[in-house]
Scaffold this motif. Structure first.
Motif: not given
Length: 241
Positions: A173, A189-191, A206, A211-213, A215
């Motif tokens: 994260e 960014v998280s995953g 990336y 499950s990349a998030r 924003s």
């Protein structure tokens, strides 16, 4: 009165985010509340190294992260890696349909026990029951649609390993905030990543994050002006026309 009080309370709660930066720049997110700091503080208890590994600590050629030739990639909770976001995508879809149909039905009864002839004598001159029923129909429809999209985004952000799953997958994260005048730009960014996908430069792209998030946005006076007011958003949802 209850309805008016409830409506005023809802408007006050929804406006708290905007009231926070009236007359001043938006505040940064407190670092003490971030999961990255928690992961760095509670990074886990290191395993006790055997005696042979302890003697290698003073060697120049040991394989530890602090050695000259050691692997410095992030591997445990609290370690930091660099996430490279380079999105350059475009898509174009075009569809068209054309459909037509026609049909006709004709029914003639020139001879039916002499009944048509008797009817023809009693109706107006020029009329006849020979073509008793004549039906016809036709239909045609066509449609077309197209979608065109283009996205370009190039960013780099440092992310922290917040957890190591039982199968060895790393949960990461990253949070980045940049304030320019009265506008705060945020990148989140998280995953989940595999340790073997991290490069020797301690970077990961990336497209290797499960499950990349991702924003990228902002908050502040400019963002507030670009958003419709709360009442307008409610009316857009409620009104049927």
């Amino acid at each position: 009165m209850r309805f008016i009080s409830l409506l005023a309370l809802i408007l006050l709660v929804s406006a708290c985010g905007r009231i926070n930066h009236i007359g001043k720049p938006p505040d940064f997110t407190p670092p003490a509340k971030s999961p990255e700091r928690v992961a760095m503080i509670a990074s886990g208890i290191p395993d006790a190294a055997p005696l042979g590994r302890r003697t290698e600590a003073a060697s120049l050629w040991s394989g530890g992260q602090t050695s000259l030739l050691g692997d410095r990639r992030a591997i445990k909770r609290g370690d930091i890696m660099t996430v490279v976001i380079e999105i350059d995508e475009s898509a174009e879809i075009s569809n068209s349909t054309d459909r037509s149909r026609s049909g006709s039905e004709s029914l003639e009864i020139p001879q039916l026990f002499g009944i048509p002839q008797r009817i023809n004598q009693g109706i107006t001159d020029g009329a006849s029951l020979d073509n008793a029923v004549d039906l016809g129909s036709s239909s045609k429809s066509n449609g077309s649609g197209s979608v065109k999209r283009s996205e370009t985004l190039t960013l780099r952000i440092a992310a922290t390993i917040t957890d190591v799953l039982p199968n060895g997958i790393l949960a990461i994260e990253g949070i980045q905030e940049v304030r320019v005048n009265f506008e705060m730009r945020e990148l989140l960014v998280s995953g989940y990543v595999r340790p073997e996908d991290i490069s020797r430069q301690n970077e990961i792209t990336y497209d290797k994050i499960a499950s990349a998030r991702i924003s990228y946005g902002g908050r502040g006076q400019i963002s507030d002006m670009q958003q419709p007011r709360i009442g307008q958003q409610v009316l857009d949802v409620v009104l049927p026309f």
